[in-house]
Design a protein around this motif. Structure first.
Motif, PDB file in Angstrom:
ATOM      1  N   TRP A 154       6.453 -20.769   4.175  1.00 30.66           N
ATOM      2  CA  TRP A 154       7.101 -22.033   4.479  1.00 30.66           C
ATOM      3  C   TRP A 154       7.353 -22.968   5.697  1.00 30.66           C
ATOM      4  CZ3 TRP A 154      11.055 -22.536   1.690  1.00 30.66           C
ATOM      5  CH2 TRP A 154      12.003 -21.710   1.505  1.00 30.66           C
TER       6      TRP A 154
ATOM      7  N   PHE B 273       5.824 -26.349   7.506  1.00 28.30           N
ATOM      8  CA  PHE B 273       6.905 -28.089   7.672  1.00 28.30           C
ATOM      9  C   PHE B 273       5.811 -28.725   8.492  1.00 28.30           C
ATOM     10  CE2 PHE B 273      11.013 -26.457   8.277  1.00 28.30           C
ATOM     11  CZ  PHE B 273      10.906 -25.085   8.396  1.00 28.30           C
TER      12      PHE B 273
ATOM     13  N   ILE C 124       6.119 -21.316   8.630  1.00 30.95           N
ATOM     14  CA  ILE C 124       6.789 -19.748   9.595  1.00 30.95           C
ATOM     15  C   ILE C 124       6.559 -19.066   7.920  1.00 30.95           C
ATOM     16  CG2 ILE C 124       9.484 -19.079   9.611  1.00 30.95           C
ATOM     17  CD1 ILE C 124      10.645 -21.161  11.290  1.00 30.95           C
TER      18      ILE C 124
ATOM     19  N   ILE D 167       7.242 -15.055   6.179  1.00 26.66           N
ATOM     20  CA  ILE D 167       8.158 -13.850   6.119  1.00 26.66           C
ATOM     21  C   ILE D 167       8.077 -13.138   4.972  1.00 26.66           C
ATOM     22  CG2 ILE D 167      11.448 -14.066   5.287  1.00 26.66           C
ATOM     23  CD1 ILE D 167      11.654 -16.129   6.127  1.00 26.66           C
TER      24      ILE D 167
ATOM     25  N   SER E 194      14.290  -7.070   5.796  1.00 31.23           N
ATOM     26  CA  SER E 194      15.346  -7.869   6.079  1.00 31.23           C
ATOM     27  C   SER E 194      15.772  -8.719   6.579  1.00 31.23           C
ATOM     28  CB  SER E 194      16.573  -6.981   5.972  1.00 31.23           C
ATOM     29  OG  SER E 194      18.292  -7.283   6.800  1.00 31.23           O
ATOM     30  N   ASN E 195      16.927  -9.469   6.938  1.00 31.50           N
ATOM     31  CA  ASN E 195      17.298 -10.687   8.033  1.00 31.50           C
ATOM     32  C   ASN E 195      17.410  -9.562   9.077  1.00 31.50           C
ATOM     33  OD1 ASN E 195      17.016 -12.409   5.801  1.00 31.50           O
ATOM     34  ND2 ASN E 195      19.051 -13.249   6.591  1.00 31.50           N
TER      35      ASN E 195
ATOM     36  N   TYR F 252      20.186 -10.782  11.149  1.00 28.32           N
ATOM     37  CA  TYR F 252      21.369 -11.008  11.286  1.00 28.32           C
ATOM     38  C   TYR F 252      22.138 -11.075   9.641  1.00 28.32           C
ATOM     39  CZ  TYR F 252      19.768 -12.046  15.389  1.00 28.32           C
ATOM     40  OH  TYR F 252      19.304 -12.147  17.049  1.00 28.32           O
TER      41      TYR F 252
ATOM     42  N   LYS G 251      23.186  -5.906   6.259  1.00 24.23           N
ATOM     43  CA  LYS G 251      22.585  -6.772   5.854  1.00 24.23           C
ATOM     44  C   LYS G 251      21.505  -6.538   5.331  1.00 24.23           C
ATOM     45  CE  LYS G 251      23.121  -6.962  11.286  1.00 24.23           C
ATOM     46  NZ  LYS G 251      22.701  -6.941  12.652  1.00 24.23           N
TER      47      LYS G 251
ATOM     48  N   THR H 134      26.010 -16.356   9.754  1.00 23.49           N
ATOM     49  CA  THR H 134      24.930 -15.864  10.439  1.00 23.49           C
ATOM     50  C   THR H 134      25.232 -15.908  11.658  1.00 23.49           C
ATOM     51  OG1 THR H 134      24.330 -16.489   8.386  1.00 23.49           O
ATOM     52  CG2 THR H 134      21.921 -15.477  10.055  1.00 23.49           C
TER      53      THR H 134
ATOM     54  N   GLY I 251      25.861 -13.061  13.463  1.00 27.44           N
ATOM     55  CA  GLY I 251      24.530 -12.101  13.938  1.00 27.44           C
ATOM     56  C   GLY I 251      24.444 -12.498  15.693  1.00 27.44           C
ATOM     57  N   VAL I 252      24.364 -13.683  15.725  1.00 28.52           N
ATOM     58  CA  VAL I 252      24.615 -13.942  17.297  1.00 28.52           C
ATOM     59  C   VAL I 252      25.840 -14.511  18.469  1.00 28.52           C
ATOM     60  CG1 VAL I 252      22.068 -14.495  16.971  1.00 28.52           C
ATOM     61  CG2 VAL I 252      23.920 -16.245  16.969  1.00 28.52           C
TER      62      VAL I 252
ATOM     63  N   GLN J 117      15.262 -14.478  19.336  1.00 33.05           N
ATOM     64  CA  GLN J 117      16.606 -14.653  18.036  1.00 33.05           C
ATOM     65  C   GLN J 117      16.456 -15.257  17.625  1.00 33.05           C
ATOM     66  OE1 GLN J 117      20.442 -13.912  21.531  1.00 33.05           O
ATOM     67  NE2 GLN J 117      21.023 -12.417  20.306  1.00 33.05           N
TER      68      GLN J 117
ATOM     69  N   GLU K 223      14.238 -17.628  16.465  1.00 32.78           N
ATOM     70  CA  GLU K 223      13.059 -17.487  15.740  1.00 32.78           C
ATOM     71  C   GLU K 223      13.872 -16.326  14.565  1.00 32.78           C
ATOM     72  OE1 GLU K 223       9.226 -18.581  14.632  1.00 32.78           O
ATOM     73  OE2 GLU K 223      10.188 -19.639  16.680  1.00 32.78           O
ATOM     74  N   ASP K 224      14.460 -15.145  14.823  1.00 30.66           N
ATOM     75  CA  ASP K 224      15.093 -14.808  13.857  1.00 30.66           C
ATOM     76  C   ASP K 224      16.358 -15.393  13.069  1.00 30.66           C
ATOM     77  OD1 ASP K 224      13.664 -12.457  13.455  1.00 30.66           O
ATOM     78  OD2 ASP K 224      14.501 -11.477  15.982  1.00 30.66           O
TER      79      ASP K 224
ATOM     80  N   TYR L 264      15.694 -19.204  12.236  1.00 32.13           N
ATOM     81  CA  TYR L 264      15.266 -19.694  11.603  1.00 32.13           C
ATOM     82  C   TYR L 264      14.689 -18.630  10.239  1.00 32.13           C
ATOM     83  CZ  TYR L 264      13.294 -22.624  15.457  1.00 32.13           C
ATOM     84  OH  TYR L 264      13.358 -23.962  16.623  1.00 32.13           O
ATOM     85  N   LYS L 265      14.438 -17.129  10.288  1.00 34.20           N
ATOM     86  CA  LYS L 265      13.890 -17.092   9.138  1.00 34.20           C
ATOM     87  C   LYS L 265      15.098 -17.029   8.430  1.00 34.20           C
ATOM     88  CE  LYS L 265      10.039 -14.713  10.530  1.00 34.20           C
ATOM     89  NZ  LYS L 265       9.096 -13.590  11.434  1.00 34.20           N
ATOM     90  N   ALA L 266      16.753 -16.202   8.822  1.00 34.51           N
ATOM     91  CA  ALA L 266      17.779 -15.831   8.026  1.00 34.51           C
ATOM     92  C   ALA L 266      17.987 -17.381   7.656  1.00 34.51           C
ATOM     93  CB  ALA L 266      18.572 -15.664   9.259  1.00 34.51           C
TER      94      ALA L 266
ATOM     95  N   LEU M 265      15.873 -19.325   6.183  1.00 33.64           N
ATOM     96  CA  LEU M 265      15.327 -19.195   5.021  1.00 33.64           C
ATOM     97  C   LEU M 265      15.308 -19.333   4.095  1.00 33.64           C
ATOM     98  CD1 LEU M 265      11.747 -20.254   7.386  1.00 33.64           C
ATOM     99  CD2 LEU M 265      13.169 -22.278   5.479  1.00 33.64           C
TER     100      LEU M 265
ATOM    101  N   THR N 153      16.789 -24.567   8.477  1.00 34.04           N
ATOM    102  CA  THR N 153      15.937 -24.394  10.043  1.00 34.04           C
ATOM    103  C   THR N 153      15.197 -26.303   9.629  1.00 34.04           C
ATOM    104  OG1 THR N 153      15.913 -22.246   9.100  1.00 34.04           O
ATOM    105  CG2 THR N 153      14.142 -23.018   9.553  1.00 34.04           C
TER     106      THR N 153
ATOM    107  N   ILE O  35      13.515 -27.997  12.994  1.00 31.67           N
ATOM    108  CA  ILE O  35      12.469 -27.620  13.348  1.00 31.67           C
ATOM    109  C   ILE O  35      12.091 -29.487  13.514  1.00 31.67           C
ATOM    110  CG2 ILE O  35      10.193 -27.487  12.617  1.00 31.67           C
ATOM    111  CD1 ILE O  35      10.942 -24.774  12.833  1.00 31.67           C
TER     112      ILE O  35
END
Ligand SMILES: Cc1cc2nc3c(=O)[nH]c(=O)nc-3n(C[C@H](O)[C@H](O)[C@H](O)COP(=O)(O)OP(=O)(O)OC[C@H]3O[C@@H](n4cnc5c(N)ncnc54)[C@H](O)[C@@H]3O)c2cc1C
Ligand code: SF4
Ligand code: SF4
Lengths: 103, 577
Positions: free
Chosen positions: A81, A83, A93, A95, A100-101, A103, B127, B251, B255-256, B305, B307-308, B310-312, B314, B321, B325
């Motif tokens: 991805w 930007f 980024i 992936i 898996s995620n 979260y 998850k 999430t 998640g957090v 966390q 960064e994770d 951001y990925k989740a 996306l 995300t 950014i």
């Protein structure tokens, strides 16, 4: 929230037209374009189909957009991805779709 | 020169309207049996259509270790303040884990611990990497025996005679061509309805909403039009979402473990109750009492966390995300502002939709419903929609095995085709499709409890809303479509108008406030035990008739509809007088 299709990069393969869940992308003179940009849901399905990275995703100014562009590229299981602002890449980024995620 | 759309006739045993979550899985189950011809008619392309287009973030409905299906039923019942169908919830809950396993076997990535067990998030979630969940399901449907798909066909009307469905009619969204599809049984799986109310971002980003703007309530509308019974439309769904992008908050919250915090730094997380509707209500009250805006408190999380996250995002809502950014500040530095969405009608989150029996049969013989379009069972999410697709498919197999043959109903589709041609040939008018849509959203917002009224409505306003929406139907008839793309917009608007009208009647009929925000009736502000029942409705020649039905609770025998010889409905649950 919407997309813009870079006419120089588009090769008219129709993949994005097939994929859009809202039937928003049409073909004109062998190039794809979004017919009603206000109707985009922002799902990025079209970006994921495009093999030439012709599709640029952006946030409308009403939801905080200031011109940054998101593009997408797939290499094996890795999804990049990207930007960028203007011609400058801000960050990428990556992936791994096999992971898996958290979260 | 007047336009005349061409017509092609197709024949199948089973027609599935909507190749989304429930539709694809229903087709897959019918394909496992393989004896009957199945056709999926999808308005977009099943690869990326419907709710799952962008991906999802977790499996929200799963029976985790140490829990049993009845626990899930109890959770849903509690959350909906008792107005659920326990029979439907139980059969759904019993199938959640099998459907999950089936997705995993077909390529869905699920997080596992060192012992190979799924990693849970809270009590009911697991998850995953859900980015490609829809292509996986589409492949399962496509690869199934005797299943074919026509993409880019928008279905508008069911063919029903004497309460027996025998097919449906739609049109190609790219070329001037209509399809008349004859079928022995039909599975309705078109999802829920968005875009009824003025949205969060009414300007350029008007479609930046949570629920897909392309799920326009077509299934409800088609059902209402042929006299199918609907239930609990008044239990609207309002989501608590990230401001502007309307991206999911689960999430972050789960998640957090970020807490809900108001603008003066107080945590109000549990102050108003923890039911889904109360979380929305709490945020609304904090705002109206001047303590907004509200946030999810994330500024305590680590960079890792962040960064994770951001990925989740996306993997399911890339705009969030991008927003982080582009804004130059991520959630580790800045709390995430949240807001309530406009109200949706969505039977996968609340209990609104078709009134169905345990086989997911509707009150129209031969017509089944599954997923967000089906009522009675809230908190279905992805896996619940899959299970309903499966149960409906099994019901359809039973019906077809009975050898229920159809007589010939040639020609009955003509009025529908005539309607397409009417819009294609209407003359230019100064009222556009877009104007009528905005008018509808404004009416619903102002008189039927939209965002600008903090989701509150009263009896007086509902009467006005009904009158104004009825008025829009007259304007609607004159709308002109210059091509099939505009015809699609016209029919999407028609779906919404029909749903609005029934929704208004339902809001009016439940004279209590059982669910804050979801149905905040200011004329009747208290919960009333006399409304421990279902508000159902049927469209009749002279308007929408409300039927009150007694709750189906766990000690009740499974609800099975019965039909008379002439296909009219004989039994569809008891009636409260
Ligand atoms: C943004 C978002 C995120 C979500 N995240 C999660 C999550 O993380 N975990 C989770 O468990 N659940 C999640 N859910 C809920 C879950 O995705 C839905 O409840 C479920 O997918 C609904 O399935 P469905 O088959 O009823 O609808 P859909 O999958 O939307 O299918 C409906 C289909 O019908 C088609 N259609 C509509 N009208 C017509 C017509 N007139 N003619 C032909 N076809 C038509 C649509 O194009 C679509 O393909 C999320 C939902 C949304 C919207
Ligand atoms: S982002 Fe989604 S809705 Fe928008 S044009 Fe692309 S595919 Fe269509
Ligand atoms: S997928 Fe890319 S290259 Fe193909 S038509 Fe769309 S924009 Fe053009």
């Amino acid at each position: 929230m919407s997309i813009k299709i870079n006419q120089d990069k588009c090769i008219g393969c129709r993949k994005c037209i097939e994929a859009c869940p809202g039937n928003l992308i049409k073909l004109d003179n062998k190039k794809a374009f979004i017919k009603r940009d206000r109707d985009c849901w922002g799902c990025t399905s079209c970006l994921k189909e495009c093999k030439t990275q012709a599709i640029e995703f952006f946030l409308g100014a009403d939801v905080g957009g200031r011109g940054t562009i998101l593009t997408f590229k797939e290499e094996g299981p890795i999804k990049h991805w990207i930007f960028s602002a203007g011609d400058r890449e801000i960050r990428t980024i990556d992936i791994n779709s096999l992971e898996s995620n958290k979260y | 020169m007047s336009k005349n759309i061409t017509v092609e006739e197709l024949n199948t045993d089973v027609l599935i309207i909507g190749g989304g979550t429930a539709g694809c899985y229903g087709a897959y189950i019918l394909g496992q049996d393989g004896r009957y011809k199945v056709l999926i008619a999808e308005k977009a392309n099943i690869k990326r259509s419907g709710c799952l287009a962008a991906g999802v973030n977790a499996i929200n409905a799963y029976i985790t270790k140490g829990r049993v299906p009845q626990d899930y039923v109890d959770y849903c019942k509690n959350d909906a303040k008792g107005i659920v169908r326990e029979d439907l919830l139980l059969s759904m809950s019993e199938g959640l884990n099998e459907a999950t396993k089936n997705l995993e076997d077909n390529g869905l990535v699920i997080l596992k611990d060192e012992n190979g067990e799924y990693v849970t998030r809270g009590n009911r979630n697991i998850k995953i990497n859900g980015e490609n969940i829809k292509p996986i399901l589409a492949k399962m449907a496509n690869d199934s025996k005797n299943v074919s798909v026509i993409n880019h066909v928008n279905i508008t009307d069911l063919l029903v005679k004497d309460n027996r469905v025998y097919g449906a009619v739609g049109f190609d969204v790219n070329e001037e061509k209509a399809y008349v599809i004859n079928a022995k049984s039909v599975l309705m799986a078109t999802g829920g309805a968005s875009g009824l109310y003025k949205p969060n971002n009414p300007g350029f980003s008007r479609h930046k909403m949570w629920y897909p703007p392309f799920n326009t309530g077509a299934g409800y509308a088609m059902g209402i039009n042929v006299g199918a019974e609907m239930t609990t439309l008044e239990m609207r769904f309002i989501a608590l979402r990230c401001k502007d992008t309307i991206a999911p908050t689960g999430t972050i919250a789960q998640g957090v473990k970020a807490k809900q915090m108001n603008g003066v730094g107080e945590i109000y997380e549990t102050k108003y109750g923890v039911a889904t509707c109360e979380r929305v209500y709490g945020t609304t009250v904090e705002n109206t009492q001047g303590r907004g805006p509200c946030y999810l408190k994330t500024d305590v999380i680590s960079k890792e966390q962040e960064e994770d996250l951001y990925k989740a995002y996306l993997n399911m809502a890339p705009s969030q995300t991008l927003k982080w950014i582009e804004g130059g500040q991520g959630p580790a530095e800045q709390n995430v502002e949240i807001e309530g969405t406009e109200p949706y009608i969505v039977g996968g989150h609340t209990a609104s939709g078709f009134w169905i029996d345990d086989d997911r049969a509707t009150t129209v013989k031969g017509l089944y419903a599954a997923g967000d379009v089906a009522g009675g069972a809230p908190q279905k999410y992805v896996t619940g929609a899959l299970v309903e697709g499966k149960i409906a498919a099994e019901g359809i197999l039973k019906l077809l095995d009975e050898g229920n043959s159809l007589s010939d109903f040639d020609g009955a589709f003509e009025p529908i085709i005539n309607n397409y041609n009417k819009h294609l040939n209407n003359s230019d008018s100064n009222i556009s499709i877009e104007q009528v849509e905005e008018a509808m959203q404004k009416i619903m917002d102002e008189y039927a409890g939209g965002i600008s009224k903090h989701y509150q409505f009263n009896d007086t306003g509902l009467v006005i809303a009904r009158k104004l929406i009825l008025g829009l139907f007259e304007v609607f008839e004159k709308l002109k479509a210059t091509d099939v793309d505009e015809l699609l917009q016209i029919y999407e608007l028609r779906d919404r108008l029909i749903v609005c009208l029934s929704l208004i009647e339902h809001l009016h009929a439940r004279k209590e406030t059982r669910w804050h925000s979801f149905a905040e009736n200011m004329t009747h502000q208290e919960e009333d035990d006399n409304y421990k029942l279902y508000i159902n409705s049927i469209k009749e020649a002279d308007g929408i008739k409300i039927i009150k039905r007694p709750l189906v609770v766990d000690d009740y025998k499974p609800l099975k509809f019965t039909f008379n010889e002439d296909n009219s409905i004989n039994y569809a649950g008891g009636v409260v007088l």
